[in-house]
Enzyme design. Structure first.
Site, short mmCIF file in Angstrom:
data_model
loop_
_atom_site.label_atom_id
_atom_site.label_comp_id
_atom_site.label_asym_id
_atom_site.label_seq_id
_atom_site.Cartn_x
_atom_site.Cartn_y
_atom_site.Cartn_z
N SER A 1 45.43 41.45 46.48
CA SER A 1 45.68 42.26 47.67
C SER A 1 45.12 43.67 47.51
O SER A 1 44.99 44.18 46.40
CB SER A 1 47.18 42.36 47.95
OG SER A 1 47.74 41.09 48.15
N1 SAH Z 1 50.37 39.15 44.84
C1 SAH Z 1 49.02 38.69 44.70
C2 SAH Z 1 48.43 38.32 46.03
C3 SAH Z 1 47.60 37.10 45.93
S1 SAH Z 1 47.09 36.36 47.45
C4 SAH Z 1 48.17 39.70 43.95
O1 SAH Z 1 48.61 40.84 43.77
O2 SAH Z 1 47.09 39.35 43.50
C5 SAH Z 1 48.47 35.32 47.84
C6 SAH Z 1 48.82 34.23 46.88
O3 SAH Z 1 49.83 33.42 47.49
C7 SAH Z 1 47.69 33.28 46.51
O4 SAH Z 1 47.54 33.25 45.11
C8 SAH Z 1 48.16 31.92 47.05
O5 SAH Z 1 47.75 30.81 46.25
C9 SAH Z 1 49.67 32.09 47.06
N2 SAH Z 1 50.42 31.18 47.94
C10 SAH Z 1 50.05 30.69 49.15
N3 SAH Z 1 51.02 29.87 49.64
C11 SAH Z 1 52.02 29.85 48.71
C12 SAH Z 1 53.27 29.17 48.61
N4 SAH Z 1 53.71 28.33 49.58
N5 SAH Z 1 54.04 29.38 47.52
C13 SAH Z 1 53.62 30.21 46.51
N6 SAH Z 1 52.43 30.87 46.54
C14 SAH Z 1 51.63 30.69 47.62
#
Ligand code: SAH
Length: 218
Positions: free
Chosen positions: A68
């Protein structure tokens, strides 16, 4: 290949990022301090992407996901008003950068990722960096009832609706921050549960996250 050195150049760029976030209106000193301490370039899987690490940009991290944007991480962290010792559930571990911010703020973190590939990379990466969290591979829609209730819940993917199990697992006087919406943009939503269990909701503009999905078998 992850970078393991935190050079003066990186530290300088990081100070630049902190002042940029300040200019963009982030004024929580604890959040700014956390961002000033975390070597964000070490969360990028390709060393040649390092120079982008301290720009206010989201970036691809593999498995079709993104780390993000720093201002979004800062904004969500501010809304949660983390206190030392807060028990925090994070949905979407991804690169682990937001996890590290929560840990720097003194939270006890439980984090769930649905992509095996990212889970397998991020858990050892954070551990090697000295960040201790509880990592789970699974579906964020389910939360983690065995560890509930949580003082704070942060969802870092775009949720099509507010998952009822997450609301159930939120402690009294707790706060949940979640981007809600099915399209390209989601509305940043803060849900607060008062001491009698009543819920209130406020919104904070539009953001763009990768979608929260529940099409995996566990
Ligand atoms: N907090 C992260 C953001 C990553 S993007 C950072 O700082 O890098 C969002 C993430 O949510 C992705 O890795 C994606 O695989 C995950 N995601 C999507 N749907 C999800 C679900 N149902 N349960 C857990 N994670 C999920």
């Amino acid at each position: 290949m992850f970078e393991t050195q935190d050079t003066f150049k990186h530290q300088g760029m990081r100070r630049g990022l902190v002042s940029l976030l300040r200019d963009k209106g982030i004024n929580d000193e604890l959040v700014l301090k956390a961002i000033g301490q975390i070597p964000r370039h070490m969360f990028f899987d390709k060393v040649f992407h390092n120079n982008y690490a301290y720009e206010d940009l989201a970036f691809p991290i593999g498995a079709g996901q993104t780390i993000s944007q720093p201002s979004t991480v800062a904004f969500q962290s501010c809304l949660l008003e983390i206190k030392k010792g807060d028990k925090v559930l994070e949905i979407g571990t991804g690169s682990g950068y937001q996890t590290a911010v929560l840990l720097e703020l003194g939270a006890k973190v439980y984090t769930i990722e649905r992509q095996r590939e990212l889970f397998n990379i991020t858990k050892p990466l954070l551990t090697k960096m000295g960040y201790r969290a509880q990592f789970f591979f699974g579906d964020g829609f389910e939360g983690k009832h065995t560890y509930a209730p949580f003082d704070k819940i942060i969802v870092t993917c775009g949720a099509p609706f507010i998952p009822p199990k997450l609301v159930e697992q939120l402690a009294k006087n707790g706060k949940m921050v979640i981007p809600v919406g099915e399209g390209k943009e989601q509305t940043m939503t803060l849900i607060q549960k008062d001491e009698t269990g009543n819920l209130s909701e406020s919104t904070f503009g539009n953001f763009s996250f990768v979608p929260m999905l529940n099409d995996k078998q566990y």
